[in-house]
Design an enzyme around this catalytic site. Structure first.
Site, mmCIF file in Angstrom:
data_model
loop_
_atom_site.group_PDB
_atom_site.id
_atom_site.type_symbol
_atom_site.label_atom_id
_atom_site.label_comp_id
_atom_site.label_asym_id
_atom_site.label_seq_id
_atom_site.Cartn_x
_atom_site.Cartn_y
_atom_site.Cartn_z
ATOM 1 N N ARG A 147 0.867 -1.180 0.000
ATOM 2 C CA ARG A 147 0.000 0.000 0.000
ATOM 3 C C ARG A 147 0.904 1.230 0.000
ATOM 4 N NH1 ARG A 147 -2.644 3.356 3.845
ATOM 5 N NH2 ARG A 147 -4.740 3.946 3.189
ATOM 6 N N SER A 152 -12.500 -3.762 0.527
ATOM 7 C CA SER A 152 -12.727 -3.314 1.904
ATOM 8 C C SER A 152 -14.209 -3.041 2.113
ATOM 9 C CB SER A 152 -11.963 -2.004 2.180
ATOM 10 O OG SER A 152 -10.581 -2.228 2.136
ATOM 11 N N LYS A 171 -4.830 4.600 9.623
ATOM 12 C CA LYS A 171 -5.565 5.034 8.442
ATOM 13 C C LYS A 171 -6.405 6.245 8.827
ATOM 14 C CE LYS A 171 -7.818 2.748 4.535
ATOM 15 N NZ LYS A 171 -9.237 3.080 4.470
#
Lengths: 209, 209
Positions: free
Chosen positions: A43, A111, A140
């Protein structure tokens, strides 16, 4: 097939280059895989495309001979260019049907942050769900409210697809998250910020039974 | 073949959604094409992937019946998902050879900001160069120093490939930029920030002779 997939998804490292720090993402991946990580999701939200592709290729070259799949967060272009095994998309990333059209054989994760999102996604060509955040997390910035173990269990009750739980997961709560219905665990901080990612992965694996 | 390509690249609109403002990118594109734009490059540096794909598809649907190609800045994933005609990459974006592998039939443009970058790119599978910035510009925060007309002419002398000049170009300097060796002009502010993009495109076209 599902058995094999669930085994692959069992302990999922999601990289965070800031948390990996000076040692670099590849060094953390190497240590975490040595400690038992079964799947790596790269990521990168800041990296420019060329550097992202280069990093993905370096990871793929190291992971492939070890049989550990590489999944790219969001970017199908990077996944295609690097020969990655899959793509993990969020609700604002490319729609799973589009990803499937561009990468017919890929592992596609989506997700879901609520039961409503899960239900909307059941008809989409998705191989597994990332259920997030189970617990609140600082990793996040744009994360939805925490689902808790009860929220995870409610999602578990509505789908047969594999669930990978993410958000605030560590060795201390791993067993409870699996008991609530997760097939696998995804961790960021618990590995990327660990002084010894191999030891942290071994501990997590041990607690997963 | 080259004639046709040069005709296509003649007046290139590079979008900037902030400059397009409330009227939106599609409305500016429609007006600019009505005024003579021959090629549209969709550039979105902030948009999330799903929204970027949706915008690209909307533009493609409008442009395709008018025979105007759509080129996507940087993102091969968005180009593939939207059926765009090409991709324009910068020096930090995906390498042209990788783009060509993923999109064999696409129009591939590469930004070059110096003679050294041009020379390094001559062996790469590139259809045209974006030569930038010819003049200094406020549109691109990370732009290199301006090449000037002499810098453009020096690049012209070293390649047979089509050159699309970009950076500070408007109706007032269009003819001089073509005289210095550009095959086409790419504009951002001169169209996106124009009160009447159709009239602005007509004026640019007229000055291009």
């Amino acid at each position: 097939m599902r058995e094999r997939l669930v085994e692959t998804l069992r302990l999922h490292l999601v990289t965070d280059s800031a948390l990996c720090g000076e040692r670099g993402v590849l060094a953390v991946v190497e240590a975490a895989v040595a400690g038992g990580v079964s799947c790596v999701q790269l990521r990168e939200k800041q990296l420019e495309t060329r550097a992202f592709v280069e990093r993905a290729r370096a990871l793929k070259a190291w992971l492939a001979p070890r049989g550990v799949p590489l999944i790219i967060n969001d970017r199908v272009d990077v996944a295609l260019a690097s020969g990655a095994d899959g793509v993990h998309v969020g609700q604002s990333d490319m729609a799973p049907a589009d990803v499937r059209r561009l990468m017919p054989g890929a592992l596609i994760g989506l997700s879901v942050e609520s039961l409503a999102q899960l239900e909307a996604a059941e008809a989409a060509p998705v191989d597994y769900y990332g259920v997030s955040p189970v617990f609140s997390t600082a990793t996040k910035a744009d994360a939805a409210p925490a689902l808790g173990l009860a929220g995870l269990a409610a999602i578990r009750a509505r789908t047969a697809r594999p669930l990978v739980a993410i958000g605030g997961i560590h060795a201390g709560n791993a067993a409870a998250v699996l008991a609530a219905g997760a097939d696998g665990l995804a961790v960021v901080s618990a590995l990327c910020a660990a002084a010894d990612p191999a030891a942290a992965a071994r501990l997590l694996s041990a607690r997963m039974g």
